[in-house]
Motif scaffolding. Structure first.
Motif, mmCIF file in Angstrom:
data_model
loop_
_atom_site.group_PDB
_atom_site.id
_atom_site.type_symbol
_atom_site.label_atom_id
_atom_site.label_comp_id
_atom_site.label_asym_id
_atom_site.label_seq_id
_atom_site.Cartn_x
_atom_site.Cartn_y
_atom_site.Cartn_z
ATOM 1 N N LYS A 95 -4.898 4.946 3.531
ATOM 2 C CA LYS A 95 -6.414 4.249 3.201
ATOM 3 C C LYS A 95 -6.847 3.175 3.640
ATOM 4 C CE LYS A 95 -6.956 8.687 0.627
ATOM 5 N NZ LYS A 95 -7.571 9.716 -0.262
ATOM 6 N N GLU A 96 -5.908 2.257 4.354
ATOM 7 C CA GLU A 96 -6.094 0.752 4.250
ATOM 8 C C GLU A 96 -7.270 0.339 5.603
ATOM 9 O OE1 GLU A 96 -2.752 -1.254 6.912
ATOM 10 O OE2 GLU A 96 -2.531 0.729 8.611
ATOM 11 N N ARG A 97 -7.713 0.988 6.305
ATOM 12 C CA ARG A 97 -8.638 1.081 7.199
ATOM 13 C C ARG A 97 -10.292 1.052 6.327
ATOM 14 N NH1 ARG A 97 -7.903 -3.224 9.317
ATOM 15 N NH2 ARG A 97 -5.643 -3.177 9.678
ATOM 16 N N GLN A 107 -9.606 3.227 -6.146
ATOM 17 C CA GLN A 107 -9.718 1.617 -6.259
ATOM 18 C C GLN A 107 -8.475 0.749 -7.187
ATOM 19 O OE1 GLN A 107 -13.147 1.498 -7.631
ATOM 20 N NE2 GLN A 107 -13.789 2.753 -5.272
ATOM 21 N N GLN A 108 -8.071 1.503 -8.353
ATOM 22 C CA GLN A 108 -7.594 0.841 -9.719
ATOM 23 C C GLN A 108 -5.853 0.543 -8.711
ATOM 24 O OE1 GLN A 108 -6.770 -1.349 -11.066
ATOM 25 N NE2 GLN A 108 -7.704 -0.909 -13.206
ATOM 26 N N ARG A 109 -5.341 1.844 -7.805
ATOM 27 C CA ARG A 109 -4.359 1.561 -7.410
ATOM 28 C C ARG A 109 -4.201 -0.034 -6.507
ATOM 29 N NH1 ARG A 109 -0.766 5.945 -6.539
ATOM 30 N NH2 ARG A 109 -1.230 7.180 -8.508
ATOM 31 N N ARG A 134 -2.928 -5.224 -4.721
ATOM 32 C CA ARG A 134 -3.155 -6.904 -4.696
ATOM 33 C C ARG A 134 -1.869 -7.564 -4.981
ATOM 34 N NH1 ARG A 134 -8.725 -7.969 -5.856
ATOM 35 N NH2 ARG A 134 -8.019 -6.837 -7.713
ATOM 36 N N ALA A 135 -1.859 -7.350 -6.414
ATOM 37 C CA ALA A 135 -1.065 -7.557 -7.683
ATOM 38 C C ALA A 135 0.148 -7.981 -7.266
ATOM 39 C CB ALA A 135 -1.480 -6.543 -9.345
ATOM 40 N N VAL A 136 0.675 -6.579 -6.499
ATOM 41 C CA VAL A 136 2.176 -6.862 -6.042
ATOM 42 C C VAL A 136 2.291 -7.245 -4.948
ATOM 43 C CG1 VAL A 136 2.916 -5.154 -8.388
ATOM 44 C CG2 VAL A 136 2.537 -4.658 -5.808
ATOM 45 N N LEU A 142 0.735 -0.924 -0.233
ATOM 46 C CA LEU A 142 -0.355 -0.451 -0.526
ATOM 47 C C LEU A 142 0.370 1.423 0.091
ATOM 48 C CD1 LEU A 142 -2.808 -0.817 2.407
ATOM 49 C CD2 LEU A 142 -3.251 -0.660 0.100
ATOM 50 N N ASP A 143 1.746 1.225 0.434
ATOM 51 C CA ASP A 143 3.023 2.248 0.916
ATOM 52 C C ASP A 143 3.168 2.876 -1.022
ATOM 53 O OD1 ASP A 143 4.180 4.200 1.978
ATOM 54 O OD2 ASP A 143 6.104 2.875 1.962
ATOM 55 N N LYS A 144 3.607 1.577 -1.449
ATOM 56 C CA LYS A 144 4.019 1.545 -2.896
ATOM 57 C C LYS A 144 3.160 2.028 -3.632
ATOM 58 C CE LYS A 144 7.156 -1.911 -2.803
ATOM 59 N NZ LYS A 144 6.883 -3.871 -2.802
#
Ligand SMILES: Nc1ncnc2c1ncn2[C@@H]1O[C@H](COP(=O)(O)OP(=O)(O)OP(=O)(O)O)[C@@H](O)[C@H]1O
Length: 226
Positions: free
Chosen positions: A130-132, A143-145, A150-152, A122-124
Motif C-alpha cells: 500500500k506504499e503508493r 493508518q496506525q500501522r 514512521r516511528a521505527v 512498511l514490510d514489518k
C-alpha cells in the motif's frame, strides 16, 4: 534506557502532574504505563522527549542526563526515540511511502537508502503493497500501522506510544500490541501509555500505574491484580 530520579513536574498554572517519581526502564524492556485520565502518563512521555522539563529531579535517556543537555543536542535525542500517537498524525496530502519517509528526509538521508529503509519498515507492519496509496484510503488500524512504520523507520532504540490503540476495536488493538512486541523482541525498548486494561491483562509485561502523578504500582500484569 529511561531513568526517572525523584522527578516532579509542576505546570505553570501550579498543577503538579508528577510527584517525586522514580523508576527505570531497562534497555530492551517493554512496559505499559497506565492510570486514570489526568494521572500524568502523557506528561511522563513528554519529559522523556524533552517536550516538557522536570521541576525537580532528573531524567536520563540512554545514559544521558536530560537536564545537562544543550538545546542543540535535543534533535539527536529525538532521533533515538520513535513516537506513536493515538491519532497517528499522518499527512493526508502525501502517500503512505512519503509519510514514513519523512523523518529520513528531514535527516537528509540519500534517496536510495530512504527507499530501502521505508520499504523495510512498511514490510514489518504488513503494508508494503500500500506504499503508493494515500493514507486516507486506509482503515484506522492500517493508518496506525503507518504511524508505527514512521516511528521505527530510523531504527530508534526506544519506542514510546501514547494511547496507540485508543480508536481501534479489540482485535485490531491486539494486532498493534503484537507489533510492538515484535519490535521489542529485536531489542527495542518500548513504553506504552494506555487506558486499555482489558487488552494489557492478556499480555505479560511490566505495568507501571500512575495515580495523581504518583507511582502507585510497578509489577508484572498478573502480580498487580489486573
Ligand atoms: N500544559 C499543561 N498545563 C497545565 N496543566 C497540564 C498541562 N498538561 C497537562 N496538564 C495537567 O496535568 C495532569 C496530567 O496530565 P497528563 O496529560 O499527563 O495525564 P494523562 O494521564 O496522560 O491523561 P489522559 O489519559 O487523559 O491523556 C492533568 O491534570 C492535566 O490537566
Amino acid at each position: 534506557m529511561i531513568t526517572f530520579d525523584s522527578v516532579s513536574k509542576r505546570y505553570p498554572n501550579g498543577h503538579e502532574a508528577l510527584v517525586n517519581l522514580s523508576f527505570q526502564l531497562a534497555r530492551g524492556e517493554m512496559a505499559f504505563l497506565t492510570g486514570h485520565s489526568g494521572a500524568g502518563k502523557s506528561t511522563l512521555l513528554k519529559l522523556v522527549m524533552q517536550i516538557e522539563h522536570p521541576s525537580r529531579g532528573q531524567v536520563f535517556v540512554d545514559g544521558q542526563n536530560l537536564s545537562r543537555m544543550r538545546i542543540g543536542q535535543i534533535p539527536y535525542l529525538r532521533r533515538k526515540i520513535g513516537v506513536v500517537f493515538q491519532d497517528h498524525q499522518l499527512l493526508f496530502d502525501r502517500s503512505v511511502f512519503d509519510n514514513v519517509a519523512l523523518p529520513l528526509v528531514i535527516e537528509g538521508m540519500e534517496p536510495k537508502e530512504i527507499k530501502r529503509r521505508v520499504q523495510a519498515a512498511l514490510d514489518k507492519v504488513g503494508l508494503l503493497s500500500k506504499e503508493r496509496l494515500n493514507p486516507i484510503s486506509l482503515s484506522g488500524g492500517e493508518q496506525q500501522r503507518v504511524g508505527i512504520a514512521r516511528a521505527v523507520v530510523n531504527k530508534p532504540p526506544l519506542l514510546l506510544a501514547d494511547e496507540p490503540t485508543g480508536n481501534l476495536d479489540p482485535m485490531l488493538s491486539r494486532d498493534i500490541m503484537h507489533l510492538f512486541e515484535q519490535f521489542n523482541q529485536v531489542g527495542v525498548s518500548v513504553l506504552i501509555a494506555t487506558h486499555d486494561l482489558a487488552l494489557i491483562s492478556r499480555l505479560r509485561h511490566r505495568m507501571l500505574t500512575l495515580g495523581q502523578g504518583r507511582l502507585l504500582q510497578d509489577g508484572f500484569v498478573g502480580e498487580v491484580g489486573v
